[in-house]
Scaffold this active site. Structure first.
Site, short mmCIF file in Angstrom:
data_model
loop_
_atom_site.label_atom_id
_atom_site.label_comp_id
_atom_site.label_asym_id
_atom_site.label_seq_id
_atom_site.Cartn_x
_atom_site.Cartn_y
_atom_site.Cartn_z
N LYS A 124 3.15 0.19 -16.54
CA LYS A 124 2.36 -0.48 -15.50
C LYS A 124 3.12 -1.71 -15.02
CE LYS A 124 -1.71 0.03 -13.54
NZ LYS A 124 -2.35 1.33 -13.27
P1 NAD Z 1 -7.43 -0.71 -3.37
O1 NAD Z 1 -6.64 -1.95 -3.29
O2 NAD Z 1 -7.16 0.35 -2.37
O3 NAD Z 1 -9.01 -1.06 -3.27
C1 NAD Z 1 -9.64 -1.99 -4.08
C2 NAD Z 1 -11.07 -2.17 -3.58
O4 NAD Z 1 -11.75 -3.02 -4.47
C3 NAD Z 1 -11.17 -2.81 -2.20
O5 NAD Z 1 -12.17 -2.14 -1.45
C4 NAD Z 1 -11.65 -4.21 -2.49
O6 NAD Z 1 -12.42 -4.75 -1.43
C5 NAD Z 1 -12.50 -3.96 -3.72
N1 NAD Z 1 -12.70 -5.16 -4.50
C6 NAD Z 1 -11.83 -6.14 -4.81
N2 NAD Z 1 -12.43 -7.10 -5.53
C7 NAD Z 1 -13.72 -6.69 -5.70
C8 NAD Z 1 -14.84 -7.25 -6.35
N3 NAD Z 1 -14.78 -8.42 -6.98
N4 NAD Z 1 -15.98 -6.55 -6.33
C9 NAD Z 1 -16.07 -5.36 -5.68
N5 NAD Z 1 -15.05 -4.80 -5.04
C10 NAD Z 1 -13.89 -5.46 -5.04
O7 NAD Z 1 -7.25 -0.19 -4.85
P2 NAD Z 1 -7.40 1.29 -5.41
O8 NAD Z 1 -6.06 1.92 -5.39
O9 NAD Z 1 -8.54 1.93 -4.76
O10 NAD Z 1 -7.72 1.00 -6.95
C11 NAD Z 1 -9.05 0.74 -7.39
C12 NAD Z 1 -9.11 0.91 -8.90
O11 NAD Z 1 -8.72 2.25 -9.22
C13 NAD Z 1 -8.20 0.00 -9.71
O12 NAD Z 1 -8.85 -0.33 -10.91
C14 NAD Z 1 -7.00 0.88 -10.01
O13 NAD Z 1 -6.33 0.49 -11.18
C15 NAD Z 1 -7.70 2.22 -10.19
N6 NAD Z 1 -6.81 3.37 -10.01
C16 NAD Z 1 -6.17 3.58 -8.81
C17 NAD Z 1 -5.35 4.70 -8.68
C18 NAD Z 1 -4.69 5.02 -7.36
O14 NAD Z 1 -4.10 6.13 -7.25
N7 NAD Z 1 -4.76 4.18 -6.35
C19 NAD Z 1 -5.16 5.57 -9.76
C20 NAD Z 1 -5.83 5.33 -10.96
C21 NAD Z 1 -6.66 4.22 -11.07
#
Ligand code: NAD
Length: 457
Positions: A124
């Site tokens: 990571k």
């Molecule tokens: P992203 O940056 O596209 O979206 C994040 C979202 O979270 C945004 O809508 C933002 O407004 C919201 N957010 C931020 N702070 C917040 C808060 N305090 N309360 C509520 N919402 C809030 O990120 P993503 O890629 O969608 O990732 C989201 C989660 O999924 C993370 O925990 C990440 O580790 C996990 N994840 C992502 C992937 C991937 O392929 N992108 C894979 C596995 C896990």
């Protein structure tokens, strides 16, 4: 079994006053320590090795900002384990990223890759920055410099980054380009996944994590633990975070007949009893930068939204959202962890005790790394599979992973099996959570492979 509430004020107050240690390393060790009780034949001496990261890179670098000033940024890349193959894991850009958080997320990647049976270890990365304050130009400079600083610690067979919080296809394109400039004459496509389609990316990668969240839930519901809810059709769903993962998951649930009754972003949440069409939410967010303020909705805070009465709650944003202080008030029947580490170990125990099912992150969001693996395979062979092939393979992976965990979980819950060192007359809780069982399968696989490889020299 679902839905038992904590009904006395005294009990609730007691939980709210629990001082939880939210240090990400402490939390991941608590989960690990619980899970190893369910691992078959774990050699004691390996425990320390499995807990510790293999390698930590910390880099500090200067960036010339658009206004001519110079700012120093810190970045981390951690490889936790390489027993099954090169490190694999996202890079996040967030002002609160710490080395400890990156270590715990790298560990999670080790278990996730082992659980879905892909030949990667866990890694990571993160850069401490707030993308909302950065121009496109500044983001590109940070990404290129960070990639150059990591130098040969990343590579197609060494450690392969991917998108995560506030990084996307464009970020991955810059990482690829920087690495390719520094390593000319080689097929460098597989150095990073989550690239744009027109530049070595895979069809279906952008949607993979959100679609995987849906497939995992669909398979779980088909096991009929909730007799009245064996498909998502008609389920009332609440989603925290409308980024890549949350938005795609919302679309998949909506397409399959679920009712999305509340959604949030970093500014807050919106609720509408008649439900939302995700396209309508995204159109409003694209125009106004947030979903807060949408017509015909009730605005609520993120914490209040988590406590809404619903069938399925999907945290898809940050870690530590469901904790000792609010787990007693969660009213969902199932929690599906689209985000990484959204639930603390104490909250886990409270939810288990209350009979609320939880599909853990290492299953629920494993669709992303699964299709990252498909992208890596396509890049090695200079192929591009069509969307149907990618989605069919993703569905199969998610179903298999859920089936493996479910089968093992049933051995303890329905069958008579007991964890190591526990006898029937002891009054400890021996009914494990899905997280515990899923983790134990992954740990068992990594430990087994470590011994099969033979400890070097
Ligand atoms: P992203 O940056 O596209 O979206 C994040 C979202 O979270 C945004 O809508 C933002 O407004 C919201 N957010 C931020 N702070 C917040 C808060 N305090 N309360 C509520 N919402 C809030 O990120 P993503 O890629 O969608 O990732 C989201 C989660 O999924 C993370 O925990 C990440 O580790 C996990 N994840 C992502 C992937 C991937 O392929 N992108 C894979 C596995 C896990």
């Amino acid at each position: 079994m679902a839905g038992k509430t904590i009904n006395t004020n005294e009990q609730q107050n007691m939980l709210e006053n629990i001082e939880e240690n939210l240090d990400p390393i402490v939390c991941s060790e608590k989960q690990f320590d619980k899970a190893i009780r369910y691992v078959k034949e774990l050699k004691k001496g390996l425990i320390e090795f499995l807990k510790k990261p293999k390698r930590i890179n910390i880099v500090n670098f200067p960036i010339e900002m658009d206004d001519g000033s110079v700012k120093t940024f810190s970045g981390f890349r951690v490889v936790h384990n390489r027993v099954f193959g090169p490190g694999k894991g996202g890079i996040r850009y967030h002002p609160d990223v710490t080395m400890e958080e990156v270590v715990s997320l790298a560990k999670l990647m080790t278990w996730k890759c082992a659980l879905v049976n892909i030949p990667f270890g866990g890694a990571k990365g993160g850069v401490v920055c707030n993308v909302k304050d950065l121009s496109e130009n500044e983001k590109r400079h940070i990404t290129r410099r960070f990639t150059a600083e990591l130098a040969d610690n990343i590579g197609p067979h060494i450690d392969i980054p991917a998108p995560d919080l506030y990084t996307d296809e464009q970020t991955m394109a810059w990482i690829f380009d920087t690495y390719d400039m520094l390593h000319p004459g080689e097929n460098n496509w597989p150095v990073v996944t989550g690239k744009p389609i027109g530049m070595g990316g895979s069809y279906g990668r952008h949607e993979a994590t959100g679609n995987g969240v849906y497939f995992a839930t669909e398979r779980f519901l088909s096991k009929a633990l909730l007799p009245d809810q064996q498909t998502v059709a008609g389920a009332r769903v609440v989603i925290q975070g409308l980024g890549n993962v949350g938005a795609i998951a919302a679309k998949a649930f909506f397409r399959n007949g679920a009712k999305i009754i509340a959604v949030s972003d970093s500014q807050g949440g919106v609720y509408r009893e008649s439900g939302f069409d995700p396209d309508e939410l995204l159109a409003f967010k694209n125009k106004h930068g947030t979903i807060v303020g949408m017509p015909d909705t009730m605005t609520m805070t993120n914490p209040d939204m988590l406590e809404l009465e619903c069938d399925i709650l999907i945290p898809a944003a940050l870690s530590n959202q469901i904790r000792a202080d609010n787990a007693g008030r969660i009213k969902a029947k199932i929690i599906v962890e689209a985000a990484n580490n959204p639930t603390t170990p104490t909250a886990d125990e409270i939810l288990l005790e209350r009979g609320i099912y939880l599909i853990p992150d290492i299953i629920a969001n494993a669709g992303g790394v699964s299709v990252s693996y498909f992208e890596w395979v396509q890049n090695q062979a200079n192929e591009q599979w069509d969307l149907k092939e990618v989605n069919d393979r993703l569905q199969k992976k998610m179903y298999q992973t859920m089936d493996d965990a479910f089968r093992r979980w049933q051995e303890y819950v329905v069958g008579d099996k007991l964890p190591a060192g526990i006898t029937k007359d002891q009054t400890v809780c021996v009914k494990p959570s899905f997280r515990c069982i899923a983790l134990s399968i992954a740990i068992e696989r990594v430990a087994g492979a470590t011994l099969l490889r033979g400890i070097w020299p």
